[in-house]
Design a protein around this motif. Structure first.
Motif, short mmCIF file in Angstrom:
data_model
loop_
_atom_site.label_atom_id
_atom_site.label_comp_id
_atom_site.label_asym_id
_atom_site.label_seq_id
_atom_site.Cartn_x
_atom_site.Cartn_y
_atom_site.Cartn_z
N LEU A 62 5.26 -18.27 8.67
CA LEU A 62 4.83 -17.15 7.84
C LEU A 62 3.40 -17.46 7.45
N ILE A 63 2.54 -16.47 7.56
CA ILE A 63 1.12 -16.72 7.33
C ILE A 63 0.71 -16.15 5.98
N TYR A 64 0.14 -17.04 5.15
CA TYR A 64 -0.37 -16.62 3.84
C TYR A 64 -1.88 -16.49 3.92
N GLU A 65 -2.38 -15.38 3.38
CA GLU A 65 -3.81 -15.06 3.51
C GLU A 65 -4.50 -15.04 2.15
N PRO A 66 -5.40 -16.01 1.90
CA PRO A 66 -6.26 -15.89 0.71
C PRO A 66 -7.19 -14.68 0.90
N VAL A 105 0.83 -1.21 0.00
CA VAL A 105 0.00 0.00 0.00
C VAL A 105 0.86 1.26 0.00
N LEU A 106 1.96 1.25 0.74
CA LEU A 106 2.81 2.44 0.82
C LEU A 106 3.97 2.40 -0.18
N ASN A 107 4.48 1.18 -0.47
CA ASN A 107 5.70 1.09 -1.28
C ASN A 107 5.49 0.44 -2.64
N GLY A 108 4.28 -0.03 -2.92
CA GLY A 108 4.00 -0.60 -4.25
C GLY A 108 4.69 -1.92 -4.53
N LEU A 109 5.04 -2.67 -3.48
CA LEU A 109 5.78 -3.92 -3.66
C LEU A 109 4.85 -5.12 -3.64
N THR A 110 4.97 -6.00 -4.62
CA THR A 110 4.28 -7.29 -4.54
C THR A 110 5.22 -8.40 -5.03
N TYR A 158 -12.03 -9.16 -4.95
CA TYR A 158 -11.82 -7.74 -5.23
C TYR A 158 -10.42 -7.27 -4.82
N GLU A 159 -9.66 -8.15 -4.17
CA GLU A 159 -8.33 -7.77 -3.67
C GLU A 159 -7.20 -8.57 -4.29
N THR A 160 -7.49 -9.74 -4.83
CA THR A 160 -6.50 -10.50 -5.59
C THR A 160 -7.24 -11.47 -6.49
N ASN A 161 -6.57 -11.89 -7.58
CA ASN A 161 -7.15 -12.95 -8.41
C ASN A 161 -6.28 -14.20 -8.35
N LEU A 162 -5.41 -14.30 -7.34
CA LEU A 162 -4.54 -15.48 -7.24
C LEU A 162 -5.25 -16.61 -6.49
N PHE A 163 -5.45 -16.45 -5.18
CA PHE A 163 -6.15 -17.47 -4.41
C PHE A 163 -7.23 -16.82 -3.56
N ASN A 164 -8.48 -17.14 -3.87
CA ASN A 164 -9.63 -16.57 -3.16
C ASN A 164 -10.25 -17.57 -2.19
N HIS A 165 -10.04 -18.86 -2.45
CA HIS A 165 -10.68 -19.89 -1.62
C HIS A 165 -9.67 -20.53 -0.68
N TYR A 166 -10.10 -20.73 0.53
CA TYR A 166 -9.22 -21.29 1.56
C TYR A 166 -8.65 -22.65 1.13
N LEU A 167 -9.50 -23.52 0.59
CA LEU A 167 -9.01 -24.87 0.27
C LEU A 167 -8.09 -24.87 -0.96
N ASP A 168 -8.26 -23.90 -1.86
CA ASP A 168 -7.30 -23.76 -2.97
C ASP A 168 -5.92 -23.36 -2.42
N ILE A 191 2.38 -11.75 8.25
CA ILE A 191 1.25 -12.12 7.40
C ILE A 191 1.46 -11.55 6.00
N ILE A 192 1.34 -12.41 4.97
CA ILE A 192 1.33 -11.93 3.58
C ILE A 192 -0.12 -11.89 3.10
N GLY A 193 -0.63 -10.70 2.89
CA GLY A 193 -1.97 -10.52 2.32
C GLY A 193 -1.84 -9.83 0.98
N SER A 194 -1.97 -8.50 0.99
CA SER A 194 -1.97 -7.77 -0.28
C SER A 194 -0.64 -7.85 -1.02
N MET A 195 0.46 -8.16 -0.32
CA MET A 195 1.76 -8.24 -1.01
C MET A 195 1.86 -9.42 -1.96
#
Ligand SMILES: [Mn+2]
Length: 270
Positions: A150-154, A75-80, A158-168, A111-115
């Motif tokens: 390290l925690i990965y967050e589906p 959000v602040l640094n534009g890094l993904t 509207y916020e990502t098109n990579l993984f939206n479902h928990y089981l995926d 936690i990795i969410g929007s990154m």
């Protein structure tokens, strides 16, 4: 399970889904007064407050640090991790490594969410997922070396098109060689995406590492229409022992939101 409340130190993001705001010492004092077991921090980078302040506040309040968010990297640094530019991807990995090291000093996972980013016109889905997998391998090993996960967050669509479902996301983790990654069940995102939140939690419980506790409208639990009873029962049934962390809007204000959250936590989990 542990009750946990979010505190953001990034004033420029006011209005985002964090309950307490602005001041580290005040945030800890309020959270302790409400009776929270732990606090999840959102910062602009791998530091919080004055030197030793966080260490001292944890000792003084007896609270734990539940997790540290990395969203400021995006959000602040534009890094993904899936940007088309390799320099940006490298900086994203470096930022997350620093956040892992920061949290690990206090036994807290990052936690990795929007990154995680998204795929799009210039990056195919296959390419983005490949970069994400490589990053998670490297960062998961790094977290393990620091004694944390390290925690990965589906996230919702509207916020990502990579993984939206928990089981995926569970399948993604099953394909990795590192055991250093666990998953975040964010009840707001899951309310949008899952067929049955409780069922997904039960089926994917082996990867569950953190819970974001918010109602259907991302207000504190009790203000929306999510049916929390079966979700709480699923978390009990699978023996979840981690944080139930309020990542919710400070609605109608931070202190009322904190009170609603701790009341809901007690109603469903104690
Ligand atoms: Mn979340």
């Amino acid at each position: 399970m542990k009750s946990c409340i979010t505190l953001s130190l990034v004033s420029s993001l006011k209005g985002g889904p964090w309950v307490l705001w602005d001041n580290l010492a005040d945030g800890f004092k309020k959270a302790a007064e409400f009776g929270f077991d732990s606090l999840e921090l959102f910062t602009d980078g791998p530091k919080a407050g004055a030197p030793n302040e966080l260490h001292n506040l944890l000792n003084q309040t007896g609270m734990g640090l539940g997790a540290v968010g990395t969203g400021a990297g995006k959000v602040l640094n534009g890094l993904t991790l899936t940007d088309k530019n390799p320099d940006i991807r490298a900086k994203a990995i470096s930022f997350i490594r620093d956040m892992i090291d920061f949290g690990a000093q206090y036994n807290a996972p990052a936690i990795i969410g929007s990154m995680q980013g998204s795929h799009g016109e210039q990056v195919s889905r296959e390419q983005a997922i490949s970069w994400l997998q490589q990053s998670l391998e490297e960062l998961g090993q790094h977290a393990t070396s620091r004694g944390v996960t390290l925690i990965y967050e589906p996230l919702n669509r509207y916020e990502t098109n990579l993984f939206n479902h928990y089981l995926d996301a569970c399948e993604l983790l099953d394909q990795l060689s590192t055991n250093g990654i666990s998953l975040l069940a964010d009840l707001f995102h899951m309310n949008i995406e899952e067929d049955d939140i409780a069922d997904s939690i039960k089926k994917g419980s082996k990867h569950l590492g953190h819970v974001h506790f918010a109602d259907s409208n991302r207000r504190p639990v009790g203000n929306g229409h999510t049916n929390m009873e079966p979700i709480a029962q699923a978390l009990k049934d699978v023996g979840y022992e981690g944080c139930i962390s309020a990542e919710a809007f400070a609605w109608p204000d931070p202190l009322t939101a904190a009170q609603t959250t701790i009341d809901s936590y007690k109603k469903y989990f104690s």
